[in-house]
Structure formats: C-alpha cells, structure tokens
Design an enzyme around this catalytic site. Structure first.
Site, PDB file in Angstrom:
ATOM      1  N   ARG A   1       0.835  -1.206   0.000  1.00 38.32           N
ATOM      2  CA  ARG A   1       0.000   0.000   0.000  1.00 38.32           C
ATOM      3  C   ARG A   1       0.866   1.251   0.000  1.00 38.32           C
ATOM      4  O   ARG A   1       0.560   2.234  -0.668  1.00 38.32           O
ATOM      5  CB  ARG A   1      -0.946  -0.028   1.212  1.00 38.32           C
ATOM      6  CG  ARG A   1      -1.997   1.062   1.162  1.00 38.32           C
ATOM      7  CD  ARG A   1      -3.074   0.823   2.203  1.00 38.32           C
ATOM      8  NE  ARG A   1      -2.550   0.954   3.557  1.00 38.32           N
ATOM      9  CZ  ARG A   1      -3.264   0.680   4.650  1.00 38.32           C
ATOM     10  NH1 ARG A   1      -4.511   0.251   4.561  1.00 38.32           N
ATOM     11  NH2 ARG A   1      -2.729   0.824   5.844  1.00 38.32           N
TER      12      ARG A   1
ATOM     13  N   LYS B   1      -2.650   6.621   1.306  1.00 40.21           N
ATOM     14  CA  LYS B   1      -2.484   7.084   2.683  1.00 40.21           C
ATOM     15  C   LYS B   1      -1.549   8.288   2.706  1.00 40.21           C
ATOM     16  O   LYS B   1      -0.397   8.200   3.114  1.00 40.21           O
ATOM     17  CB  LYS B   1      -1.952   5.930   3.546  1.00 40.21           C
ATOM     18  CG  LYS B   1      -2.677   5.826   4.877  1.00 40.21           C
ATOM     19  CD  LYS B   1      -2.349   4.550   5.588  1.00 40.21           C
ATOM     20  CE  LYS B   1      -2.771   4.637   7.040  1.00 40.21           C
ATOM     21  NZ  LYS B   1      -4.223   4.672   7.243  1.00 40.21           N
TER      22      LYS B   1
ATOM     23  N   GLU C   1     -16.518   6.300   3.906  1.00 37.14           N
ATOM     24  CA  GLU C   1     -15.847   5.825   5.123  1.00 37.14           C
ATOM     25  C   GLU C   1     -15.756   6.983   6.102  1.00 37.14           C
ATOM     26  O   GLU C   1     -16.257   8.072   5.823  1.00 37.14           O
ATOM     27  CB  GLU C   1     -14.454   5.267   4.789  1.00 37.14           C
ATOM     28  CG  GLU C   1     -13.488   6.317   4.228  1.00 37.14           C
ATOM     29  CD  GLU C   1     -12.044   5.821   4.146  1.00 37.14           C
ATOM     30  OE1 GLU C   1     -11.601   5.108   5.048  1.00 37.14           O
ATOM     31  OE2 GLU C   1     -11.360   6.186   3.176  1.00 37.14           O
TER      32      GLU C   1
HETATM   33  C1  LIG Z   1      -5.302   3.851   7.547  1.00 37.59           C
HETATM   34  C2  LIG Z   1      -6.721   4.145   7.189  1.00 37.59           C
HETATM   35  C3  LIG Z   1      -7.742   3.176   7.341  1.00 37.59           C
HETATM   36  C4  LIG Z   1      -7.523   1.843   8.014  1.00 37.59           C
HETATM   37  O1  LIG Z   1      -6.651   0.991   7.361  1.00 37.59           O
HETATM   38  P1  LIG Z   1      -6.003  -0.260   8.118  1.00 37.59           P
HETATM   39  O2  LIG Z   1      -5.038  -0.799   7.130  1.00 37.59           O
HETATM   40  O3  LIG Z   1      -7.090  -1.216   8.411  1.00 37.59           O
HETATM   41  O4  LIG Z   1      -5.371   0.257   9.362  1.00 37.59           O
HETATM   42  C5  LIG Z   1      -9.017   3.515   6.908  1.00 37.59           C
HETATM   43  N1  LIG Z   1      -9.288   4.727   6.379  1.00 37.59           N
HETATM   44  C6  LIG Z   1      -8.346   5.677   6.231  1.00 37.59           C
HETATM   45  C7  LIG Z   1      -8.714   6.996   5.640  1.00 37.59           C
HETATM   46  C8  LIG Z   1      -7.036   5.409   6.626  1.00 37.59           C
HETATM   47  O5  LIG Z   1      -6.097   6.364   6.497  1.00 37.59           O
END
Ligand SMILES: *Cc1c(COP(=O)(O)O)cnc(C)c1O
Length: 336
Positions: A82, A184, A220
């Site tokens: 990722r 991210k 989300e």
């Molecule tokens: C990091 C993140 C998540 C959760 O991802 P995980 O890999 O399960 O920790 C969900 N939404 C956003 C916007 C994120 O930055």
C-alpha cells in the site's frame, strides 16, 4: 529480555519516544543503505518539499505479543504494497517492499523491550512514513526523500469496556473522484482536521463521509472503513475514493471463510443504512469499533453497538492475530 517498566494497561494513544528508529535516505536517484538510529529528530531545510507542498505519505501497523509469547505483526507485506501505491501516486520513490518488511522487523527487534505483554491489550504501534526532504520552491516533486519507521507503545483501544460510537453524516468532503482518497497521504488528514474538531465540538465521535460527486452513498470515516451487517451478510462500500483498509480486507475473508457469512462489497446508499442491524468502523487501531448511532441531519439511525455479528468478527480476527486461532498462511509475521 527485560520489558520497560510501563503501566501497559493504562497507556493511551500518544507518542512515547522509544529507543530506536529505522532511517533510509534517497539521494542521486537511489536508496542509500538504511539502518537504525537513536536520533528521534529530523533536521531539514526550511524549504523542504514536505513542509511547502506536503509531499508525504505514511502507514500504520502494530507489533504485539501472542498467547505463546512471540512478538509478531499482522500482514506487514500489505502495508509495504500500500505504501508503494501511495508513493507512486505522490511521485515519491518506492521503498522496496521486501526491504520495508525487513525494516519493520528490524525496528521491532531493536525496540523489543517496548512491546507490551500478552493480555495487556496494549501494542507497539509502528509508523512507517516517507517525505520529500530537499528544498523545492517551484511546484514539482522533491529529489531527495527520507523513509523512516518509528515505534511507540499504545494502550488498549477499548479501555474500560466498549463504548459504541455516535457518528454524523458529514457536510464536508474528504476525497474527490480521481483524487487521493485511496492512498495514505498526510494531505488527506490535513484537510480533515477542521471537520473532526467540529464533530467533537458537536458531540460526535467521527465524521462519516459520503461520495462527493453525488452525496448519495456512504464512503468511510476520516480514519477508518465502515462495515454494515444485515442478517448473515456483511456489506461494505465499494468506491475508488476509499482507503483500502487491511483490517477490512481481512475481516471480509474472516466473514467468508471462518464464519460462513455472505460478503457484499458494493455501493451503499445513504438511503438504505436504516436497513442494517449492526455497523462498525474498522482499522488497525481498534480492529472494529462498534457504532451505536449515525446521525443524518437530525435523523437518528440506531445500531446494536457491539452486536452478536460484529462481536464474532472481532473475536475471530483478534483470535487469529493473538495466535489463539490458526490464521490463513502469511497473516502473522513472526519477529522474535
Ligand atoms: C489507515 C486508514 C484506514 C484503516 O486501514 P487499516 O489498514 O485497516 O489500518 C481507513 N481509512 C483511512 C482513511 C485510513 O487512512
């Protein structure tokens, strides 16, 4: 190994400086040999690209102690992949994925005294990140970058029992179509800060974002993906502007292969969320945080909180992480 003398059960989620962090620099078109350092501070020029144009991305994962006393982390290869995606979108050099996993292992090993014991509910949170470090004033990517991983012990997420969250449907957006919602990047968080402070001031725990193009379907929250339960079915939004959560991906597989549930990854309409019985937010921090109520502009939609299905999903994934339930091959990375 002697553990640090810390009251593990009463740790919060805050930065605690540990002994070692991993650093690698990218210069002259290549990654230099990385390694551990005791220096927690970074010195750079005032015009560094990260400071002016926010060229940075990050990851988050945890190391913890399993039931048989091993220190492990959960699917770090997916964090590596990722982060590589984030780097490509941000015009940053990819830190090789195998080296990423090795660097995670090295960082945890060096800070093993900071890994909380089994049963404490606490863990060692790892924060890999990368940023453009040389001075850039015309708008373009940096030429030099730094990749770093630091570790900080964090307390149990559900201290004093599980409190179901109250969240609101947000009027502001987090991600645009064809934007950066699926990677991210720190910038996604910078622009959400106003809205999270406002949500807290209004008495909500989190913002639920809808798609910014039509404002008709659920995406989300600011930092976690969302799942819904109806009968024996787990439903979760599908969208190009959602950050692909590793926890969510793992939960979908647990639902299908361990619990015999149906799984639907599809568009979830705002107008149908009152038809679900349970709702939860998923991410590395809590695995699943149950939602008790979504407030949509004066209309309350209530859920069972830690209902029977979310409880089962949580127990199964936690069981796999903690080594009490045999997980799929490759999910648990042993460190020491
Ligand atoms: C990091 C993140 C998540 C959760 O991802 P995980 O890999 O399960 O920790 C969900 N939404 C956003 C916007 C994120 O930055």
């Amino acid at each position: 190994m002697e553990r640090k003398n810390i009251d593990w059960g009463n740790l919060g989620f805050g930065y605690v400086q540990t002994d070692w962090r991993y650093v690698a620099n990218f210069k002259n078109g290549q990654w230099e040999e990385g390694g551990l350092t005791a220096d927690a501070n970074i010195t750079m020029n005032e015009c560094a690209c990260v400071l002016q144009y926010a060229q940075t991305c990050f990851e988050g994962l945890k190391a913890y102690t399993t039931v048989d006393g091993k220190i492990v982390c959960f699917r770090p290869d997916l964090n590596a992949a990722r982060m590589a995606d984030s780097c490509r979108r941000m015009k940053m050099p990819v830190f090789p994925e195998e080296k990423f996993v090795e660097a995670v292992i090295e960082t945890v090993r060096a800070n093993a005294q900071w890994v909380p014991p089994y049963g404490s509910g606490a863990s060692l949170y790892l924060r890999p990140f990368m940023f453009g470090s040389d001075s850039i004033i015309g708008v373009k990517p940096a030429n030099e970058f730094q990749f770093r991983i630091f570790a900080t012990p964090v307390g149990p997420y559900f201290k004093g029992g599980v409190k179901p969250l109250t969240v609101r449907i947000s009027d502001l957006d987090r991600a645009a179509p064809r934007g950066t919602g699926h990677i991210k990047a720190g910038l996604n968080y910078a622009m959400s800060l106003y809205n999270i402070v406002d949500a807290h001031e209004q008495g909500y725990d989190e913002n639920v974002y809808v798609d910014s193009a039509t404002r008709t379907h659920i995406e989300e929250t600011g930092g976690a993906n969302i799942i819904f339960i109806k009968g024996n079915t787990l439903v979760t939004p599908k969208s190009d502007t959602i950050l692909p959560s590793i926890t969510r991906r793992s939960l979908l597989q647990v639902a299908k292969d361990y619990l015999g549930m149906e799984v639907e990854e599809r568009e979830v309409l705002l107008s149908e969320i009152d038809q679900f019985t349970e709702c939860g937010l998923c991410g590395t921090a809590a695995v699943i945080s149950p939602v008790g109520k979504i407030v949509d502009h004066g209309k309350d939609i209530s859920y069972a909180g830690m209902g029977p299905v979310i409880q089962k999903l949580y127990d199964t994934l936690r069981g796999i992480q903690m080594g009490q339930i045999e997980g799929p091959a490759g999910w648990i990375q042993e460190i020491c």
